[in-house]
Design a protein around this motif. Structure first.
Motif: not given
Ligand SMILES: Cc1cc2nc3c(=O)[nH]c(=O)nc-3n(C[C@H](O)[C@H](O)[C@H](O)COP(=O)(O)O)c2cc1C
Length: 406
Positions: A84-93, A125-135, A161-167
């Motif tokens: 009914d639902v596909i949930l990908i958690a955690p999802a890598t970059a 993912m790591n905050q820099a990976m999350w912030a990356k334009e491609s992601t 590191e600290t920032g946005a990216g934690r599951l």
């Protein structure tokens, strides 16, 4: 209340440091009533073992796309259709990039490509990976495709590191998934239904039975499922296919039906006795086929069967809201009301079986819902429509009763 009763969730786990949280996520989804099956990427297996996920989900974990054995049991298309639902958690970059660009080169990517159900992606993912334009471009593309993105939280990360990216926190993920479904009238309730006729054996080849087709009971099981309930269907012999997702218990005789009902009804929320249970059975069942005897005829002594509905309604502990059916050929309301009292029921559904266009073997039914406080007729319509109305009437009465108690 179980917010995910009867829901099928395919959990995709990818190779990030937060993969260990998918174990807790599986449990929490199950606690809400969901059935969970797991697909893991190759990398995910470096972070958490398939054995752990198998033990928790209670099903073999799906790992490989090009595996003839697993593909023949439940391949990527079946997995996509099952959910009914596909949930990908955690999802890598990396997975997000593959999904956004339509890759189908591993099992999880192929399942996502084939899926037509609701999709949920919880990046981590790591905050820099999350912030990356491609992601961010890939995530935006998924959003445009209608995928629900559960934005990662801010905070201290495994890398220091600290920032946005934690599951997103596991309870929040569960709530977000549950919110995707409308809560049904009977969400989280356990409903036990009996259906069909019983067969009372005379000898190994003959029996006493009746014309009940089981259609009304099976339609009620379907309506209860649609209303979000967990359903146990105890059925006598019928030619019907039980609705997907009910727990089906098949029986033959009234005594077997009583035994099966007593396994599941105590502690259930609602019991609906629709089965046409034979009132009597032969006192003895011949071990061998009875041979033709004299022309004077023969007599079979009948003894009374147990009253299943009454037995449930009289339960001292775990008594469910008890609903009966009264099939009558005359004095419909009067006889049905007496049955309601005599069997200590909460509700009775009266139907007139004298009219062959409704009742027993037909596709339609016309009934009257009777409780101690009133009655309301349900006009002639298909057994499916009548069933939805009966389920709505039960839900309304249950809600009114519990308001009174409170
Ligand atoms: C120790 C370690 C931790 C990692 N954690 C993450 C992570 O949290 N998020 C992420 O996007 N990638 C992470 N990676 C990189 C992925 O494992 C890598 O991109 C991999 O190819 C992902 O494969 P998958 O998407 O098929 O599971 C990590 C790699 C290592 C070695």
């Amino acid at each position: 209340m179980n917010r995910l009763t009867n829901k099928r969730i395919l959990l995709g786990v990818t190779g990030g440091i937060a993969a260990y949280k998918s174990a807790d996520l599986t449990r929490r989804l199950q606690d809400e009533g969901a059935e969970v099956r797991v697909v893991m990427t190759h990398s995910a297996r470096e972070f958490i073992t398939p054995l752990t996920m198998q033990a928790l989900s209670g099903h073999p974990v799906h790992l490989d796309l090009l595996d003839t054995e697993t593909e023949s049991v439940m391949g990527h298309i079946e997995l996509a259709r099952w959910a009914d639902v596909i949930l990908i958690a955690p999802a890598t970059a990396d997975f997000i990039a593959r999904y956004a660009s339509g890759h189908g080169d591993d099992l999880l990517a192929a399942v996502c490509l084939a899926a037509e159900c609701t999709m949920v992606v919880a990046p981590a993912m790591n905050q820099a990976m999350w912030a990356k334009e491609s992601t961010q471009t890939n995530v935006d593309l998924l959003r445009k495709m209608g995928v629900n993105i559960l934005d990662p939280h801010e905070g201290l990360q495994a890398c220091g590191e600290t920032g946005a990216g934690r599951l997103m926190d596991v309870p929040d993920i569960v709530t977000r998934v549950a919110n995707l479904f409308e809560l049904g009238l009977l969400a989280g309730k356990h409903v036990v239904i009996t259906a069909g006729p019983t067969r009372e054996a005379i000898d190994p080849v003959r029996y006493i039975s009746n014309h009940s087709s089981g259609k009304q009971g099976y339609a009620l099981a379907q309506a209860a499922l649609e209303a979000g309930a967990r359903v146990t269907l105890v059925s006598g012999p019928t030619n019907l296919t039980a609705p997907d997702r009910v727990t089906l218990v098949t029986v033959e005789s009234a005594r077997q039906m009583l035994e099966a009902v007593m396994q599941s009804a105590p502690g259930a929320d609602i019991f609906i006795g629709v089965a046409a249970v034979a009132d009597y059975r032969p006192e003895t069942t011949a071990e061998q086929k009875i041979k033709k005897q004299s022309a004077e005829g023969m007599t079979i002594k009948l003894v009374q069967n147990p009253d299943i509905l009454k037995s449930v309604a009289e339960l001292r502990e775990g008594r469910p809201f008890s609903v009966g059916f009264a099939a009558e050929t005359e004095n419909l309301v009067d006889y049905a009301s007496r049955k309601l009292e005599a069997k200590n029921l909460d509700m009775i559904i009266a139907n007139n079986v004298a009219d062959s266009s409704i009742g027993f073997n037909s596709d339609d039914n016309e009934t009257i819902v009777i409780t101690r406080t009133g009655q309301s007729p349900l006009p002639k319509s298909s057994k499916e429509v009548v069933s939805r109305k009966i389920i709505a009437a039960i839900a309304e009465k249950l809600a009114a009763d519990s308001e009174q108690v409170a």
